[in-house]
Design a protein around this motif. Structure first.
Motif, PDB file in Angstrom:
ATOM      1  N   ARG A  60       0.820  -1.202   0.000  1.00  0.00           N
ATOM      2  CA  ARG A  60       0.000   0.000   0.000  1.00  0.00           C
ATOM      3  C   ARG A  60       0.862   1.264   0.000  1.00  0.00           C
ATOM      4  O   ARG A  60       0.544   2.264  -0.652  1.00  0.00           O
ATOM      5  CB  ARG A  60      -0.949  -0.007   1.195  1.00  0.00           C
ATOM      6  CG  ARG A  60      -2.065  -1.034   1.086  1.00  0.00           C
ATOM      7  CD  ARG A  60      -3.009  -0.963   2.278  1.00  0.00           C
ATOM      8  NE  ARG A  60      -4.055  -1.968   2.193  1.00  0.00           N
ATOM      9  CZ  ARG A  60      -5.186  -1.841   1.494  1.00  0.00           C
ATOM     10  NH1 ARG A  60      -5.390  -0.715   0.801  1.00  0.00           N
ATOM     11  NH2 ARG A  60      -6.082  -2.811   1.450  1.00  0.00           N
ATOM     12  N   SER A  61       1.941   1.245   0.750  1.00  0.00           N
ATOM     13  CA  SER A  61       2.830   2.394   0.777  1.00  0.00           C
ATOM     14  C   SER A  61       3.527   2.580  -0.566  1.00  0.00           C
ATOM     15  O   SER A  61       3.751   3.711  -1.025  1.00  0.00           O
ATOM     16  CB  SER A  61       3.872   2.228   1.883  1.00  0.00           C
ATOM     17  OG  SER A  61       4.668   1.074   1.634  1.00  0.00           O
ATOM     18  N   GLU A  62       3.849   1.443  -1.247  1.00  0.00           N
ATOM     19  CA  GLU A  62       4.469   1.544  -2.570  1.00  0.00           C
ATOM     20  C   GLU A  62       3.486   2.107  -3.593  1.00  0.00           C
ATOM     21  O   GLU A  62       3.863   2.893  -4.468  1.00  0.00           O
ATOM     22  CB  GLU A  62       4.943   0.148  -2.999  1.00  0.00           C
ATOM     23  CG  GLU A  62       5.753   0.133  -4.278  1.00  0.00           C
ATOM     24  CD  GLU A  62       7.137   0.735  -4.087  1.00  0.00           C
ATOM     25  OE1 GLU A  62       7.725   1.163  -5.097  1.00  0.00           O
ATOM     26  OE2 GLU A  62       7.614   0.790  -2.928  1.00  0.00           O
ATOM     27  N   LEU A  63       2.220   1.715  -3.448  1.00  0.00           N
ATOM     28  CA  LEU A  63       1.197   2.217  -4.356  1.00  0.00           C
ATOM     29  C   LEU A  63       0.930   3.708  -4.150  1.00  0.00           C
ATOM     30  O   LEU A  63       0.574   4.424  -5.083  1.00  0.00           O
ATOM     31  CB  LEU A  63      -0.086   1.419  -4.162  1.00  0.00           C
ATOM     32  CG  LEU A  63      -1.252   1.734  -5.087  1.00  0.00           C
ATOM     33  CD1 LEU A  63      -0.876   1.454  -6.527  1.00  0.00           C
ATOM     34  CD2 LEU A  63      -2.472   0.922  -4.700  1.00  0.00           C
ATOM     35  N   ALA A  64       1.102   4.184  -2.934  1.00  0.00           N
ATOM     36  CA  ALA A  64       0.848   5.593  -2.624  1.00  0.00           C
ATOM     37  C   ALA A  64       1.941   6.521  -3.119  1.00  0.00           C
ATOM     38  O   ALA A  64       1.755   7.741  -3.169  1.00  0.00           O
ATOM     39  CB  ALA A  64       0.664   5.775  -1.126  1.00  0.00           C
ATOM     40  N   LYS A  65       3.092   5.968  -3.487  1.00  0.00           N
ATOM     41  CA  LYS A  65       4.186   6.814  -3.948  1.00  0.00           C
ATOM     42  C   LYS A  65       3.843   7.416  -5.315  1.00  0.00           C
ATOM     43  O   LYS A  65       3.101   6.834  -6.088  1.00  0.00           O
ATOM     44  CB  LYS A  65       5.469   5.989  -4.061  1.00  0.00           C
ATOM     45  CG  LYS A  65       6.039   5.549  -2.721  1.00  0.00           C
ATOM     46  CD  LYS A  65       7.312   4.752  -2.921  1.00  0.00           C
ATOM     47  CE  LYS A  65       7.890   4.304  -1.595  1.00  0.00           C
ATOM     48  NZ  LYS A  65       9.137   3.505  -1.786  1.00  0.00           N
ATOM     49  N   PRO A  66       4.363   8.598  -5.663  1.00  0.00           N
ATOM     50  CA  PRO A  66       4.112   9.188  -6.989  1.00  0.00           C
ATOM     51  C   PRO A  66       4.749   8.348  -8.086  1.00  0.00           C
ATOM     52  O   PRO A  66       5.761   7.676  -7.877  1.00  0.00           O
ATOM     53  CB  PRO A  66       4.755  10.577  -6.888  1.00  0.00           C
ATOM     54  CG  PRO A  66       5.765  10.452  -5.793  1.00  0.00           C
ATOM     55  CD  PRO A  66       5.211   9.460  -4.811  1.00  0.00           C
ATOM     56  N   LEU A  67       4.130   8.384  -9.270  1.00  0.00           N
ATOM     57  CA  LEU A  67       4.631   7.577 -10.380  1.00  0.00           C
ATOM     58  C   LEU A  67       5.988   8.066 -10.868  1.00  0.00           C
ATOM     59  O   LEU A  67       6.839   7.262 -11.251  1.00  0.00           O
ATOM     60  CB  LEU A  67       3.628   7.604 -11.537  1.00  0.00           C
ATOM     61  CG  LEU A  67       2.257   6.992 -11.233  1.00  0.00           C
ATOM     62  CD1 LEU A  67       1.342   7.163 -12.445  1.00  0.00           C
ATOM     63  CD2 LEU A  67       2.378   5.527 -10.855  1.00  0.00           C
ATOM     64  N   LEU A  68       6.190   9.375 -10.885  1.00  0.00           N
ATOM     65  CA  LEU A  68       7.430   9.947 -11.380  1.00  0.00           C
ATOM     66  C   LEU A  68       8.046  10.826 -10.305  1.00  0.00           C
ATOM     67  O   LEU A  68       7.347  11.412  -9.479  1.00  0.00           O
ATOM     68  CB  LEU A  68       7.188  10.776 -12.648  1.00  0.00           C
ATOM     69  CG  LEU A  68       6.621  10.017 -13.859  1.00  0.00           C
ATOM     70  CD1 LEU A  68       6.319  11.000 -14.978  1.00  0.00           C
ATOM     71  CD2 LEU A  68       7.609   8.959 -14.339  1.00  0.00           C
ATOM     72  N   LEU A  69       9.342  10.936 -10.379  1.00  0.00           N
ATOM     73  CA  LEU A  69      10.039  11.825  -9.470  1.00  0.00           C
ATOM     74  C   LEU A  69       9.782  13.275  -9.882  1.00  0.00           C
ATOM     75  O   LEU A  69       9.476  13.561 -11.039  1.00  0.00           O
ATOM     76  CB  LEU A  69      11.535  11.529  -9.499  1.00  0.00           C
ATOM     77  CG  LEU A  69      11.945  10.128  -8.995  1.00  0.00           C
ATOM     78  CD1 LEU A  69      13.441   9.932  -9.194  1.00  0.00           C
ATOM     79  CD2 LEU A  69      11.560   9.935  -7.538  1.00  0.00           C
TER      80      LEU A  69
END
Length: 232
Positions: free
Chosen positions: A50-59
């Motif tokens: 879930r935390s990985e999914l919440a990260k933005p797709l691009l920097l």
């Protein structure tokens, strides 16, 4: 619990019925409010996903570079549009160029070349097949028999005679019209009309010449010689 529900429903006409139909419902805790974890995943693995999914797709740096590239592309498109406008190129010309380029790309593509080769091979096979040769020879025989038949010859002769008769009739009509026109010109009525037209034309020309001479001649008073009025 039953006493509380009865106190709430004292003024209801169906008092006492709610307590009979109600069942004990367990209170949801914070853990049960969350969806159950899929089978084969632990709670820690689920939290990590879930935390990985919440990260933005691009920097942020990559998103900034993408925005810059979009601005550069828009500027180049505007510049290209200005050049086309100065050269007098319309959107229709651009569309024609794109279609021509696309058709050229299709013609030089491997799929098009292979398809053309296949069609050529199929054409050779069809034209060299026994069925095609037999059909061609049969059609030639039918054509020869048809052209040599009596009905065909009679039809051709009839059409030729009809054409000749039509040409003769047209020539006769034209000669008759020419003769009628000649007779009309030689008739007394036409000559009388022609003489009248000539007379009217000569009168008009004579009157025009007289009017011109009157304008250029001196006045009558100028033509008289001066009188000597001196007394004796």
């Amino acid at each position: 619990m039953e006493s509380a529900s009865q106190d709430i429903n004292l003024n209801s006409p169906n008092k006492g019925l709610l307590s009979d139909t109600m069942t004990d419902v367990p209170v949801d805790s914070g853990a049960s409010a969350r969806a159950a974890a899929p089978e084969g995943l632990t709670l820690a693995e689920e939290e990590e996903l879930r935390s990985e999914l919440a990260k933005p797709l691009l920097l942020p740096e990559v998103e900034e570079e993408i925005g810059t590239l979009r601005q550069v592309l828009a500027a180049k498109e505007r510049h290209c549009g200005e050049l086309k406008r100065k050269l007098g190129l319309t959107p229709l010309d651009g569309l024609k160029q794109n279609l021509s380029k696309s058709w050229h790309d299709v013609q030089v593509s491997n799929a098009y070349v292979k398809t053309s080769e296949k069609l050529g091979e199929w054409n050779d096979k069809v034209t060299q097949s026994d069925l095609y040769l037999s059909a061609s020879s049969t059609l030639e025989d039918w054509n020869e028999k048809l052209t040599q038949s009596e009905a065909y010859k009679k039809t051709q002769e009839t059409l030729s005679q009809a054409g000749q008769k039509t040409s003769a009739a047209l020539s006769n009509v034209s000669s008759v019209i020419s003769r009628k026109l000649g007779d009309m010109r030689n008739s007394a009525t036409f000559k009388s009309f022609e003489d009248r037209v000539g007379t009217i034309k000569s009168r008009m020309v004579g009157s025009r010449e007289n009017s011109t001479d009157g304008l250029h001649s001196p006045s009558g008073a100028g033509d008289k010689p001066p009188q000597d009025n001196a007394p004796f």
